[in-house]
Design a protein around this motif. Structure first.
Motif, PDB file in Angstrom:
ATOM      1  N   SER A 182       6.478 -10.113   6.052  1.00  0.00           N
ATOM      2  CA  SER A 182       5.975 -10.268   7.288  1.00  0.00           C
ATOM      3  C   SER A 182       5.270  -8.894   7.439  1.00  0.00           C
ATOM      4  O   SER A 182       4.313  -8.986   8.530  1.00  0.00           O
ATOM      5  N   VAL A 183       5.727  -7.964   7.335  1.00  0.00           N
ATOM      6  CA  VAL A 183       5.054  -6.464   7.524  1.00  0.00           C
ATOM      7  C   VAL A 183       3.546  -6.580   6.991  1.00  0.00           C
ATOM      8  O   VAL A 183       2.832  -6.256   8.152  1.00  0.00           O
ATOM      9  N   PRO A 184       3.332  -6.544   5.988  1.00  0.00           N
ATOM     10  CA  PRO A 184       1.818  -6.714   5.424  1.00  0.00           C
ATOM     11  C   PRO A 184       1.084  -7.795   6.013  1.00  0.00           C
ATOM     12  O   PRO A 184      -0.105  -7.488   6.002  1.00  0.00           O
ATOM     13  N   ILE A 185       1.403  -8.972   6.184  1.00  0.00           N
ATOM     14  CA  ILE A 185       0.739  -9.955   6.922  1.00  0.00           C
ATOM     15  C   ILE A 185       0.396  -9.544   8.137  1.00  0.00           C
ATOM     16  O   ILE A 185      -0.900  -9.548   8.609  1.00  0.00           O
ATOM     17  N   LEU A 186       1.258  -8.985   9.051  1.00  0.00           N
ATOM     18  CA  LEU A 186       0.780  -8.413  10.247  1.00  0.00           C
ATOM     19  C   LEU A 186      -0.255  -7.228  10.226  1.00  0.00           C
ATOM     20  O   LEU A 186      -1.203  -7.168  10.943  1.00  0.00           O
ATOM     21  N   LEU A 187       0.108  -6.322   9.253  1.00  0.00           N
ATOM     22  CA  LEU A 187      -0.847  -5.429   9.155  1.00  0.00           C
ATOM     23  C   LEU A 187      -2.371  -5.879   8.785  1.00  0.00           C
ATOM     24  O   LEU A 187      -3.466  -5.437   9.104  1.00  0.00           O
ATOM     25  N   ALA A 188      -2.411  -6.670   7.882  1.00  0.00           N
ATOM     26  CA  ALA A 188      -3.513  -7.142   7.341  1.00  0.00           C
ATOM     27  C   ALA A 188      -4.507  -7.826   8.386  1.00  0.00           C
ATOM     28  O   ALA A 188      -5.729  -7.794   8.406  1.00  0.00           O
ATOM     29  N   LEU A 189      -3.800  -8.325   9.254  1.00  0.00           N
ATOM     30  CA  LEU A 189      -4.318  -9.122  10.360  1.00  0.00           C
ATOM     31  C   LEU A 189      -5.017  -8.168  11.405  1.00  0.00           C
ATOM     32  O   LEU A 189      -5.918  -8.615  12.148  1.00  0.00           O
ATOM     33  N   PHE A 190      -4.554  -6.968  11.417  1.00  0.00           N
ATOM     34  CA  PHE A 190      -4.708  -5.906  12.510  1.00  0.00           C
ATOM     35  C   PHE A 190      -5.394  -4.623  12.087  1.00  0.00           C
ATOM     36  O   PHE A 190      -6.053  -3.954  12.941  1.00  0.00           O
ATOM     37  N   VAL A 191      -5.350  -4.348  10.866  1.00  0.00           N
ATOM     38  CA  VAL A 191      -5.692  -3.003  10.362  1.00  0.00           C
ATOM     39  C   VAL A 191      -7.102  -3.221   9.720  1.00  0.00           C
ATOM     40  O   VAL A 191      -7.395  -4.063   9.050  1.00  0.00           O
ATOM     41  N   THR A 192      -7.955  -2.008  10.278  1.00  0.00           N
ATOM     42  CA  THR A 192      -9.415  -2.185   9.604  1.00  0.00           C
ATOM     43  C   THR A 192      -9.410  -2.306   8.110  1.00  0.00           C
ATOM     44  O   THR A 192      -8.634  -1.172   7.491  1.00  0.00           O
ATOM     45  N   ARG A 193     -10.291  -2.853   7.269  1.00  0.00           N
ATOM     46  CA  ARG A 193     -10.065  -2.978   5.911  1.00  0.00           C
ATOM     47  C   ARG A 193     -10.919  -1.969   5.376  1.00  0.00           C
ATOM     48  O   ARG A 193     -12.300  -1.766   5.725  1.00  0.00           O
TER      49      ARG A 193
END
Length: 580
Positions: A442-453
């Protein structure tokens, strides 16, 4: 959804189904040993395939080609470093770690130095490294779905996260071993076929790289800019633009003079056939410069390369999911054999992906404008073969290979993170492993949705710097120096990890990107790794009385050949805290 998108979706679904079937075949028992070390029954070939499949992530499958497309020879240190990292691991710690009989780096730290506090520090960094490494995998899945189907990127992020979490939660490491070995060969095939075809087209015409000119558009091309970008051109360039360019709204023909031009997100640029390609600022404009090291005249380019070499050469030794693979070998000799075979498999893969990156400069130059160079491998099949059935099928195969890259690496990472959460946060039961897997995903999924790539390979290089600054010094000194103490290891990991993580955070926040400060923020290993080693040594010497009394005996166990019978294996179903 067009035919190419349908083919890509079908290929991705087939990969998921095939991986699930292979994983189901690999599950014979459902013990903690199966989940954590695959019961140490897989052979060398399976281990080497699993190591390679797990290691070759989005950064390798998409990111290396993207960096070669953009930066040319300056990007070649990435595949060299990622491969040579296994040589360092092979030489210094592979066999001794296997002889330790531990399940995880945390177990090794506690067994070697007998410190609960050090174990807690290791727990924190396993979680940090694991989650930071999974982040670009999730973002890569989103990018793949967006480019091949046109769906929003969050769809790919969520879909990949769910598939990986379910696979790990209900399959364990035994199943993952076979799945990752299968996925390595799938990824290699997905690169080999387009590489051979594109190379045949390249050799069959008069295209060349060695020229004092920028790449050019072979046909009229439209580029949709999705993020703000600064482009550079060295000659007057006529184009059509709709959006915001250089701070002004435009809708029609414009002429760019030599220099830099700012293009805002949402702008559409139309280029005529034969027009020179403007490139993202900081990348070589001319093809000749693309073939020359440090063509942009960066004063700190050599420092950045040295720091990258340190991070990639030593960071592999500090990646928990990679280290976990060597605990699953039957013995130390098998661990060494697996590493040697994996070196060959990794070398073959990186040769192909480097070739694809070079050819992409000729066939997908529009990516130099949009900045989405990570998509080079995905777009190359249709760029070479067109949108007919051949390009569609080949594009589907490449998409399947990219998807398998995300699945295999993320599976190993989540397995490592879930193992730490289940044994060091929860009670270590089989049910806790599954609960921990869902929490870990759940943690990386949430980060991937909101952190600039960032560029995938750039993101992974930062993770390598953190791993090289924490676990690498602790493992190398723990294996080779009897004078290491728990206090020294704890302080060294804390200092090195804090410096590296501070740089990573500053980079993700968009801090200084030029000059000495910018170089050190993007490449912190040249400072953080020596600092971690030095701190461990100085603190250990200042507290030499705290050296474990059985240090000599433990080191003998780590280095003695297996035939002497001194290796310490955990019980088949794990130590006491791993009860089913």
């Amino acid at each position: 959804m067009n035919a190419a998108a349908l083919a890509a979706v079908a290929a991705i679904v087939l990969v998921a189904v095939a991986s699930a079937l292979v994983g189901a075949y690999g599950v014979r028992r459902r013990s903690t040993s199966d989940f954590l070390v695959a019961s140490r029954t897989s052979g060398t070939a399976a281990h080497a395939g699993a190591i390679s499949g797990e290691y070759l992530s989005a950064a390798s499958f998409l990111g290396i080609a993207g960096l070669v497309l953009k930066d040319g020879v300056d990007a070649l240190w990435y595949p060299v470093g990622f491969t040579a990292g296994y040589l360092a691991l092979l030489l210094f710690i592979a066999a001794p770690l296997r002889r330790s009989g531990a399940y995880t780096p945390l177990d090794f730290a506690e067994a070697r130095l007998g410190s609960a506090q050090l174990r807690r520090v290791c727990t924190v960094f396993v979680l940090v490294v694991g989650w930071l490494y999974v982040l670009p995998q999730m973002q890569g899945a989103g990018l793949t779905i967006a480019f091949v189907t046109g769906l929003p990127q969050w769809v790919g992020v969520v879909a990949a996260g769910v598939v990986i979490a379910v696979t790990v939660a209900f399959g364990g490491l035994r199943a993952i071993t076979l799945v990752q070995a299968f996925q390595y060969w799938l990824k290699l095939t997905a690169l080999a076929i387009p590489a051979v075809i594109a190379l045949m087209f390249f050799l069959g015409n008069d295209k060349t790289f060695d020229r004092p000119a920028p790449p050019s558009f072979s046909q009229a091309t439209t580029v949709d800019v999705t993020t703000d970008v600064v482009l550079r051109t060295e000659a007057p360039l006529a184009l059509r633009a709709s959006g915001h360019v250089d701070g002004a709204a435009v809708d029609g023909p414009v002429t760019w003079q030599p220099g830099t031009h700012t293009v805002e997100s949402g702008t559409r640029l139309d280029f005529d056939a034969g027009a020179p390609v403007p490139v993202v600022e900081g990348a070589p404009v001319q093809d000749a410069g693309w073939l020359t090291p440090f063509a942009d005249g960066n004063s700190y380019g050599l420092l950045a390369v040295y720091s990258l070499i340190i991070a990639t050469f030593l960071g592999t030794m500090g990646l928990p999911h990679v280290l976990g693979r060597f605990y699953t070998n039957p013995d130390g000799r098998a661990a060494r054999r697996s590493a040697v075979v994996a070196l060959g498999m990794l070398g073959a893969f990186y040769l192909l992906v480097t070739l694809l990156g070079a050819l992409s400069r000729l066939y997908t130059p529009q990516l130099l404008v949009s900045g989405e160079t990570d998509a080079a491998v995905l777009l190359l099949p249709t760029a070479v073969l067109g949108n007919g059935w051949a390009g569609t099928i080949l594009g589907g195969i490449v998409a399947a290979g990219a998807w398998s890259a995300f699945l295999s690496t993320s599976s190993g990472l989540l397995s490592s993170v879930a193992g730490v959460l289940s044994t060091d946060v929860l009670r270590g039961r089989l049910r806790d492993v599954r609960i921990s897997t869902l929490l870990a995903a759940s943690v990386p999924i949430l980060l991937a949705l909101f952190v600039t790539r960032l560029d995938f390979t750039e993101s992974v290089a930062l993770v390598f710097a953190v791993a090289a600054s924490t676990f690498c010094p602790m493992l190398v000194l723990g294996v080779w120096w009897r004078g290491l103490t728990a206090r020294g290891a704890t302080w060294g990991m804390a200092v090195g990890g804090t410096v590296a993580l501070g740089a990573v955070s500053a980079s993700l926040a968009g801090a200084a990107s030029t000059g000495l400060l910018g170089t050190l923020l993007h490449r912190p290993a040249v400072v953080s790794v020596p600092l971690a080693f030095l701190t461990m040594i100085l603190v250990s010497r200042a507290n030499r009385r705290e050296r474990p009394a059985d240090a000599d005996q433990l080191l003998l166990r780590l280095h003695a050949p297996e035939r002497l019978g001194l290796s310490a294996d955990a019980a088949e179903d794990g130590p006491a805290r791993f009860r089913d």
